[in-house]
Scaffold this motif. Structure first.
Motif, PDB file in Angstrom:
ATOM      1  N   THR A   1       3.822 -46.662  83.586  1.00 57.24           N
ATOM      2  CA  THR A   1       3.693 -45.846  82.374  1.00 57.24           C
ATOM      3  C   THR A   1       2.259 -45.549  81.962  1.00 57.24           C
ATOM      4  O   THR A   1       1.310 -46.217  82.389  1.00 57.24           O
ATOM      5  CB  THR A   1       4.455 -46.494  81.195  1.00 57.24           C
ATOM      6  N   THR A   2       2.113 -44.524  81.106  1.00 59.67           N
ATOM      7  CA  THR A   2       0.808 -44.045  80.639  1.00 59.67           C
ATOM      8  C   THR A   2      -0.037 -45.185  80.081  1.00 59.67           C
ATOM      9  O   THR A   2      -1.212 -45.341  80.437  1.00 59.67           O
ATOM     10  CB  THR A   2       1.022 -42.992  79.518  1.00 59.67           C
TER      11      THR A   2
ATOM     12  N   LYS B   1       6.656 -37.772  88.310  1.00 60.91           N
ATOM     13  CA  LYS B   1       6.933 -38.782  87.278  1.00 60.91           C
ATOM     14  C   LYS B   1       6.690 -38.186  85.905  1.00 60.91           C
ATOM     15  O   LYS B   1       7.614 -37.829  85.185  1.00 60.91           O
ATOM     16  CB  LYS B   1       6.075 -40.038  87.528  1.00 60.91           C
TER      17      LYS B   1
ATOM     18  N   THR C   1      12.013 -38.982  78.086  1.00 67.30           N
ATOM     19  CA  THR C   1      11.714 -39.514  76.750  1.00 67.30           C
ATOM     20  C   THR C   1      12.221 -38.557  75.678  1.00 67.30           C
ATOM     21  O   THR C   1      12.720 -38.990  74.639  1.00 67.30           O
ATOM     22  CB  THR C   1      10.194 -39.739  76.576  1.00 67.30           C
TER      23      THR C   1
ATOM     24  N   GLY D   1       1.766 -37.171  68.210  1.00 66.61           N
ATOM     25  CA  GLY D   1       1.361 -37.121  69.615  1.00 66.61           C
ATOM     26  C   GLY D   1       2.069 -35.982  70.317  1.00 66.61           C
ATOM     27  O   GLY D   1       3.305 -35.902  70.299  1.00 66.61           O
TER      28      GLY D   1
ATOM     29  N   GLY E   1       1.565 -35.260  73.677  1.00 64.61           N
ATOM     30  CA  GLY E   1       1.382 -35.433  75.125  1.00 64.61           C
ATOM     31  C   GLY E   1       2.706 -35.140  75.803  1.00 64.61           C
ATOM     32  O   GLY E   1       3.567 -34.448  75.254  1.00 64.61           O
ATOM     33  N   TRP E   2       2.897 -35.716  76.985  1.00 61.89           N
ATOM     34  CA  TRP E   2       4.121 -35.415  77.742  1.00 61.89           C
ATOM     35  C   TRP E   2       5.362 -35.853  76.980  1.00 61.89           C
ATOM     36  O   TRP E   2       6.356 -35.130  76.896  1.00 61.89           O
ATOM     37  CB  TRP E   2       4.061 -36.058  79.128  1.00 61.89           C
TER      38      TRP E   2
ATOM     39  N   ASP F   1      -6.144 -34.497  69.308  1.00 65.56           N
ATOM     40  CA  ASP F   1      -6.785 -33.723  70.364  1.00 65.56           C
ATOM     41  C   ASP F   1      -6.625 -32.233  70.026  1.00 65.56           C
ATOM     42  O   ASP F   1      -5.500 -31.736  69.922  1.00 65.56           O
ATOM     43  CB  ASP F   1      -6.098 -34.066  71.694  1.00 65.56           C
TER      44      ASP F   1
ATOM     45  N   LYS G   1      -4.339 -30.147  72.436  1.00 67.38           N
ATOM     46  CA  LYS G   1      -2.900 -30.439  72.303  1.00 67.38           C
ATOM     47  C   LYS G   1      -2.381 -29.862  70.984  1.00 67.38           C
ATOM     48  O   LYS G   1      -1.269 -29.351  70.917  1.00 67.38           O
ATOM     49  CB  LYS G   1      -2.653 -31.948  72.336  1.00 67.38           C
TER      50      LYS G   1
ATOM     51  N   THR H   1       2.367 -41.859  71.021  1.00 69.03           N
ATOM     52  CA  THR H   1       0.936 -41.631  71.286  1.00 69.03           C
ATOM     53  C   THR H   1       0.312 -42.621  72.262  1.00 69.03           C
ATOM     54  O   THR H   1      -0.714 -42.322  72.852  1.00 69.03           O
ATOM     55  CB  THR H   1       0.115 -41.738  69.984  1.00 69.03           C
TER      56      THR H   1
ATOM     57  N   ASN I   1      -1.126 -45.094  71.106  1.00 64.68           N
ATOM     58  CA  ASN I   1      -2.261 -45.553  70.299  1.00 64.68           C
ATOM     59  C   ASN I   1      -1.764 -46.547  69.233  1.00 64.68           C
ATOM     60  O   ASN I   1      -0.574 -46.766  69.075  1.00 64.68           O
ATOM     61  CB  ASN I   1      -2.936 -44.342  69.640  1.00 64.68           C
TER      62      ASN I   1
ATOM     63  N   VAL J   1      -0.850 -45.540  64.087  1.00 60.29           N
ATOM     64  CA  VAL J   1      -0.834 -44.089  63.886  1.00 60.29           C
ATOM     65  C   VAL J   1      -0.181 -43.771  62.531  1.00 60.29           C
ATOM     66  O   VAL J   1      -0.580 -42.855  61.824  1.00 60.29           O
ATOM     67  CB  VAL J   1      -0.082 -43.427  65.062  1.00 60.29           C
TER      68      VAL J   1
ATOM     69  N   SER K   1       8.424 -44.384  70.022  1.00 64.03           N
ATOM     70  CA  SER K   1       8.856 -44.326  71.417  1.00 64.03           C
ATOM     71  C   SER K   1       7.665 -44.476  72.360  1.00 64.03           C
ATOM     72  O   SER K   1       7.785 -44.248  73.559  1.00 64.03           O
ATOM     73  CB  SER K   1       9.631 -43.032  71.698  1.00 64.03           C
TER      74      SER K   1
ATOM     75  N   LEU L   1      10.156 -49.396  71.411  1.00 59.17           N
ATOM     76  CA  LEU L   1      10.710 -48.212  72.092  1.00 59.17           C
ATOM     77  C   LEU L   1      12.162 -47.942  71.682  1.00 59.17           C
ATOM     78  O   LEU L   1      13.074 -48.649  72.114  1.00 59.17           O
ATOM     79  CB  LEU L   1      10.705 -48.460  73.593  1.00 59.17           C
TER      80      LEU L   1
HETATM   81  N1  NAD Z   1       9.821 -44.278  75.521  1.00 54.58           N
HETATM   82  C1  NAD Z   1       9.697 -44.241  76.833  1.00 54.58           C
HETATM   83  O1  NAD Z   1      10.639 -44.486  77.586  1.00 54.58           O
HETATM   84  C2  NAD Z   1       8.385 -43.845  77.416  1.00 54.58           C
HETATM   85  C3  NAD Z   1       8.343 -43.150  78.653  1.00 54.58           C
HETATM   86  C4  NAD Z   1       7.096 -42.752  79.145  1.00 54.58           C
HETATM   87  C5  NAD Z   1       5.940 -43.084  78.457  1.00 54.58           C
HETATM   88  N2  NAD Z   1       6.041 -43.818  77.287  1.00 54.58           N
HETATM   89  C6  NAD Z   1       4.870 -44.189  76.496  1.00 54.58           C
HETATM   90  O2  NAD Z   1       4.686 -43.185  75.501  1.00 54.58           O
HETATM   91  C7  NAD Z   1       3.295 -43.113  75.124  1.00 54.58           C
HETATM   92  C8  NAD Z   1       2.798 -41.666  75.288  1.00 54.58           C
HETATM   93  O3  NAD Z   1       2.862 -41.303  76.671  1.00 54.58           O
HETATM   94  P1  NAD Z   1       2.473 -39.826  77.168  1.00 54.58           P
HETATM   95  O4  NAD Z   1       2.726 -39.814  78.632  1.00 54.58           O
HETATM   96  O5  NAD Z   1       3.081 -38.801  76.306  1.00 54.58           O
HETATM   97  O6  NAD Z   1       0.879 -39.891  76.917  1.00 54.58           O
HETATM   98  P2  NAD Z   1      -0.129 -38.658  76.739  1.00 54.58           P
HETATM   99  O7  NAD Z   1      -1.469 -39.222  76.966  1.00 54.58           O
HETATM  100  O8  NAD Z   1       0.350 -37.489  77.566  1.00 54.58           O
HETATM  101  O9  NAD Z   1       0.054 -38.255  75.196  1.00 54.58           O
HETATM  102  C9  NAD Z   1      -0.345 -39.036  74.108  1.00 54.58           C
HETATM  103  C10 NAD Z   1      -0.802 -38.052  73.025  1.00 54.58           C
HETATM  104  O10 NAD Z   1      -0.991 -38.778  71.808  1.00 54.58           O
HETATM  105  C11 NAD Z   1      -2.138 -38.223  71.173  1.00 54.58           C
HETATM  106  N3  NAD Z   1      -2.661 -39.181  70.194  1.00 54.58           N
HETATM  107  C12 NAD Z   1      -3.432 -40.278  70.400  1.00 54.58           C
HETATM  108  N4  NAD Z   1      -3.724 -40.880  69.230  1.00 54.58           N
HETATM  109  C13 NAD Z   1      -3.112 -40.158  68.264  1.00 54.58           C
HETATM  110  C14 NAD Z   1      -3.038 -40.271  66.847  1.00 54.58           C
HETATM  111  N5  NAD Z   1      -3.665 -41.242  66.192  1.00 54.58           N
HETATM  112  N6  NAD Z   1      -2.323 -39.337  66.167  1.00 54.58           N
HETATM  113  C15 NAD Z   1      -1.689 -38.324  66.812  1.00 54.58           C
HETATM  114  N7  NAD Z   1      -1.737 -38.173  68.147  1.00 54.58           N
HETATM  115  C16 NAD Z   1      -2.435 -39.066  68.865  1.00 54.58           C
HETATM  116  C17 NAD Z   1      -3.074 -37.911  72.328  1.00 54.58           C
HETATM  117  O11 NAD Z   1      -4.079 -36.966  71.932  1.00 54.58           O
HETATM  118  C18 NAD Z   1      -2.123 -37.368  73.366  1.00 54.58           C
HETATM  119  O12 NAD Z   1      -1.973 -35.969  73.267  1.00 54.58           O
HETATM  120  C19 NAD Z   1       2.601 -44.134  76.022  1.00 54.58           C
HETATM  121  O13 NAD Z   1       2.519 -45.364  75.348  1.00 54.58           O
HETATM  122  C20 NAD Z   1       3.533 -44.265  77.203  1.00 54.58           C
HETATM  123  O14 NAD Z   1       3.338 -45.467  77.907  1.00 54.58           O
HETATM  124  C21 NAD Z   1       7.233 -44.160  76.744  1.00 54.58           C
END
Ligand code: NAD
Length: 447
Positions: free
Chosen positions: A181-182, A210, A219, A244, A246-247, A269, A272, A300, A302, A305, A323, A367
């Motif tokens: 994971t990220t 992935k 997710t 957040g 991100g993905w 960001d 984003k 996020t 992070n 938040v 999540s 999660l």
């Molecule tokens: N729930 C699940 O099953 C599952 C699956 C995959 C990943 N994850 C986890 O989810 C989290 C995010 O993964 P991702 O792949 O989307 O990462 P990513 O890096 O693609 O996205 C994270 C986003 O959060 C933003 N961010 C950071 N701090 C922030 C804040 N204070 N306020 C608002 N936005 C903020 C970043 O700018 C970024 O755009 C990670 O912890 C990852 O391990 C969970």
């Protein structure tokens, strides 16, 4: 300890759940054709023969199919949970009873038991480790760096019984690792940057097959599923705040909007945030979104938040869920210090009273998709876990050439997984004609 079926080779809730676990694992397997093909090849070629493999993953039906694939490849597999709430006890029982895989995982295990299980996975003396969030590799590195104070007590106590050379052998025995994971990849890249990474790691999350699918569609769907199973709220017409973009955030925002929510995105960001704005969402800082949201979801990776200052601004009845990988995205310690509660009002729903208002926190901020629902659908984990299996094979074949760094699996393997997935879905695509190949490779042809 929260154990009921403890043997030297496993620690699970109840072996009698095995039949249900087998039925559900077989159901998931129907949607995992790429992993099935790999399992057939692994059974023929045995690329992991003689290797001990310790995996720290969410113990779900999809993970069961991965574990059996690794075993088919010849690995001696030990499995512990990568989150105290994500274990499916029937799946753990099935793996122990029907496959003789060593499993150390119980849904709802306390902090001590969680780390006792990580200790058991380390005591398996792995040649390869597989992580989801880097808890296993993190512990190995604290041992390597002799930072025993940073180890959780069950791991520390065990390490103290090992001689110096034994500790060294434990770490040196690991040929390489994989990370799902990220959040884990971020931790490992930080270790590589600080020059402390002890062995090569394959960042499975960096594969296109992935993160583009698992993080976004997996997710996205399963987070909504977890919130609905925990609350049974109506999404249509509600305001959902997605922290957040991100993905994972993109995927969840898409599904929340699809279910009729007004979605507000918060980001740090600018790119984003711009993307979210142009995708048609409202973008606002959390302080502003806090006042209007009905449901808040952090994705996020992070910390803090959503803070107490935001919670104070929220409406009566606001629902908070996370999540992202760790339970640090919502400042629960701050909430505990300032609010009254919790009162359990439904399974996975805790009520807190803050300044005359009620706030509902889901699954202790862990999660939500794995705690209250079943995690990602098998079809998407098919690709993630095909990557995991190929990454383990890649480590065995290339550990010596790979530096002590974070790598991704070769792009050809990533593309091959996409090709196999498309074929399994019955989707055909075009191929380049010789003329097109020549055209794309040339620079002489203009208008
Ligand atoms: N729930 C699940 O099953 C599952 C699956 C995959 C990943 N994850 C986890 O989810 C989290 C995010 O993964 P991702 O792949 O989307 O990462 P990513 O890096 O693609 O996205 C994270 C986003 O959060 C933003 N961010 C950071 N701090 C922030 C804040 N204070 N306020 C608002 N936005 C903020 C970043 O700018 C970024 O755009 C990670 O912890 C990852 O391990 C969970």
């Amino acid at each position: 300890m929260t154990t009921t079926a403890r043997t030297a080779a496993s620690d699970i809730k109840d072996l009698a759940l095995a039949a249900e676990g087998r039925r559900r694992t077989e159901w998931a397997e129907r949607s995992m054709p790429v992993l099935r093909l790999l399992r057939e090849r692994f059974a023929r070629e045995r690329p992991l023969a003689g290797k001990r493999l310790s995996a720290c993953l969410h113990v779900t039906t999809e993970t069961a199919n991965l574990a059996v694939t690794l075993q088919a490849g010849g690995a001696d597999v030990a499995l512990c949970a990568s989150n105290p709430l994500s274990t499916q006890d029937d799946v753990a029982a099935h793996l122990v009873k029907d496959h003789g895989i060593k499993v150390f995982a119980i849904k709802g295990e306390d902090h001590t038991t969680y780390y006792e299980h990580i200790r058991a996975a380390l005591a398996h003396r792995p040649d390869i480790t597989m992580d989801d969030g880097a808890d296993l590799v993190g512990a190995l590195h604290m041992i390597a760096l002799n930072r025993l104070d940073d180890l959780a007590p069950p791991v520390r106590k065990w390490v103290e019984t090992l001689s110096g050379s034994d500790r060294q052998a434990l770490v040196a025995g690991v040929e390489g690792s994989t990370e799902e994971t990220t959040t884990g990849v971020i931790r490992l890249k930080a270790m590589a940057r600080d020059g402390v990474l002890q062995f090569p790691v394959i960042a499975v999350n960096d594969s296109d097959t992935k993160h583009l699918f698992d993080n976004r569609y997996g997710t996205g769907q399963s987070t909504l599923d977890g919130i609905l199973r925990a609350t049974n709220l109506l999404v249509a017409g509600s305001t959902v705040v997605v922290a957040g973009y991100g993905w994972c955030g993109r995927g969840f925002a898409l599904r929340a909007r699809g279910a009729g929510a007004n979605v507000i995105v918060t980001e740090i960001d600018p790119l984003k945030a711009l993307e979210a704005q142009m995708d048609g969402y409202r973008v606002a800082p959390m302080a502003e979104a806090a006042r209007v949201g009905d449901v808040f979801v952090t994705l996020t990776g992070n910390t803090h938040v959503i803070r107490v200052e935001h919670m104070r601004a929220m409406k009566d009845g606001a629902v908070l869920a996370n999540s992202g990988h760790f339970n640090v995205e919502i400042d629960l310690d701050g909430l505990k210090q300032t609010a009254q509660g919790p009162t359990r009002v439904r399974e996975f729903v805790d009520e807190w009273r803050l300044g005359g208002k009620r706030l509902f926190v889901l699954a202790d901020g862990r999660l939500i998709n794995l705690a209250a629902a079943e995690g990602h659908p098998a079809s998407v984990m098919d690709m993630s876990f095909a990557n995991q299996a190929l990454a383990a094979e890649h480590v065995v074949q290339h550990a010596k050439q790979l530096g002590k760094d974070v790598h991704r699996i070769p792009r050809e393997l990533d593309a091959e997984i996409a090709r196999l997935k498309l074929a399994a879905m019955g989707v055909a695509i075009d191929t380049l004609t010789p003329e097109q190949q020549k055209y794309l490779a040339s620079w002489e042809m203009g208008t």
